[in-house]
Design a protein around this motif. Sequence first.
Motif, PDB file in Angstrom:
ATOM      1  N   UNK A 144      -8.615   7.075   6.247  1.00  0.00           N
ATOM      2  CA  UNK A 144      -7.559   7.872   6.875  1.00  0.00           C
ATOM      3  C   UNK A 144      -6.618   8.534   5.877  1.00  0.00           C
ATOM      4  N   UNK A 145      -6.499   7.956   4.668  1.00  0.00           N
ATOM      5  CA  UNK A 145      -5.509   8.443   3.718  1.00  0.00           C
ATOM      6  C   UNK A 145      -6.119   9.197   2.536  1.00  0.00           C
ATOM      7  N   UNK A 146      -7.441   9.185   2.415  1.00  0.00           N
ATOM      8  CA  UNK A 146      -8.141   9.887   1.329  1.00  0.00           C
ATOM      9  C   UNK A 146      -7.617   9.449  -0.040  1.00  0.00           C
ATOM     10  N   UNK A 147      -7.396   8.159  -0.191  1.00  0.00           N
ATOM     11  CA  UNK A 147      -6.849   7.615  -1.434  1.00  0.00           C
ATOM     12  C   UNK A 147      -7.816   6.615  -2.044  1.00  0.00           C
ATOM     13  N   UNK A 148      -7.622   6.359  -3.338  1.00  0.00           N
ATOM     14  CA  UNK A 148      -8.300   5.232  -3.978  1.00  0.00           C
ATOM     15  C   UNK A 148      -7.287   4.506  -4.845  1.00  0.00           C
ATOM     16  N   UNK A 149      -7.704   3.414  -5.441  1.00  0.00           N
ATOM     17  CA  UNK A 149      -6.756   2.570  -6.178  1.00  0.00           C
ATOM     18  C   UNK A 149      -6.174   3.284  -7.392  1.00  0.00           C
TER      19      UNK A 149
ATOM     20  N   UNK B  23       0.867  -1.188   0.000  1.00  0.00           N
ATOM     21  CA  UNK B  23       0.000   0.000   0.000  1.00  0.00           C
ATOM     22  C   UNK B  23       0.903   1.237   0.000  1.00  0.00           C
ATOM     23  N   UNK B  24       1.388   1.672  -1.151  1.00  0.00           N
ATOM     24  CA  UNK B  24       2.426   2.712  -1.204  1.00  0.00           C
ATOM     25  C   UNK B  24       2.046   4.034  -0.543  1.00  0.00           C
ATOM     26  N   UNK B  25       0.854   4.556  -0.814  1.00  0.00           N
ATOM     27  CA  UNK B  25       0.493   5.854  -0.242  1.00  0.00           C
ATOM     28  C   UNK B  25       0.275   5.767   1.262  1.00  0.00           C
TER      29      UNK B  25
ATOM     30  N   UNK C 174      -3.187   5.264  -6.292  1.00  0.00           N
ATOM     31  CA  UNK C 174      -2.009   4.422  -6.075  1.00  0.00           C
ATOM     32  C   UNK C 174      -1.268   4.172  -7.393  1.00  0.00           C
ATOM     33  N   UNK C 175      -2.013   3.776  -8.426  1.00  0.00           N
ATOM     34  CA  UNK C 175      -1.386   3.496  -9.714  1.00  0.00           C
ATOM     35  C   UNK C 175      -0.786   4.772 -10.329  1.00  0.00           C
TER      36      UNK C 175
END
Length: 331
Positions: free
Chosen positions: A277-282, A240-242, A285-286
């Motif tokens: 918590x990170x406000x990210x989606x897949x 999970x990089x971010x 990440x890519x």
Amino acid sequence: MSELAKELEDFINRIPKTETHLHVEGALPYELLTEMDEERFPEIPHFRKPDFRYPNFVEFENLLIDHAVVWFNSAERYHLACKRMFEKLVSLNVKYVETSFHLHMIEFIGVDGPEILSAIKSAAPEGLEVRVIGGMVRNGYTDVMRPILDKLHEWDELDGIDLHGQEWLDLENWTPPIWKRCRDAGKIVKCHAGEFGGPEKIYEALDQLGSKRIQHGVRAVEDKALVKRLADEGAVLDVCPLSNEKLQVFPSLEEHSLRELVDSGVTCTINTDDPLCFANDILDEYRALAQRLGFSKSELAQFAKNGFEHSQLDRSSKSEYIRQIDEVLAQ
């Protein structure tokens, strides 16, 4: 947006993808909290801003729990949250997800575990294959949880187990027998290791728990013999990089170990961990892997293929999604 950026965006959107490291409580759609109480949960809280970094894991864990317990107080609430969460994944062209729910919520909210499990699975929309993992903490073998954890291998709808939380705690004696029973029952056995603990925690997951599915595992690069072993034995790191950047496992994404792991032959998948918590989606990440770490489209495609190849899908479904990825790549 430049033509190259548009081309990358189109590619990332079009390839079928997986999520194999996603926590239900950590993926609670934040907008559900805002809809519930806009004053208490503003649209963009400080911790969801792009430049925010968590000072340590405990503060992150406390923030996640403080938000999750506001929502998750019944099986119905699990169903409603997962319905929204799964619909978002489908819109991002995710076809398969392995998501873990925190087993200790059984003790905390007093709801039957299989009831929560059924609520999660019944929220799965058409076009998304969902597998549910039971996550537990290293010091969670309480009087209430002991008889529950000892019988996990008998839960028909439970697809696997995971050890998460404060990784630096000792592995207690109750843990390996549970992993063995679940492994013998054909369930996925995962373990968080090599994030806030060093390589020794990855060895522990491999040798004491028999887990070849490592959640994170990014600090394996501190031990070159371990990296070679992961590659030789076909272990899979669900990275999970971010999340690693936000939690300051690495000072910045540009210093992440993913490139070294991939170049050393270690199989990795790409995931979001805790979007609440990170406000990210897949897609984020890519994008980040391409724009900030220099991964090519063919390498991004391989991450997506790895997710399908090591999924619990049947062989024909795996082959079809991998064919679709190759088709998009060729175009």
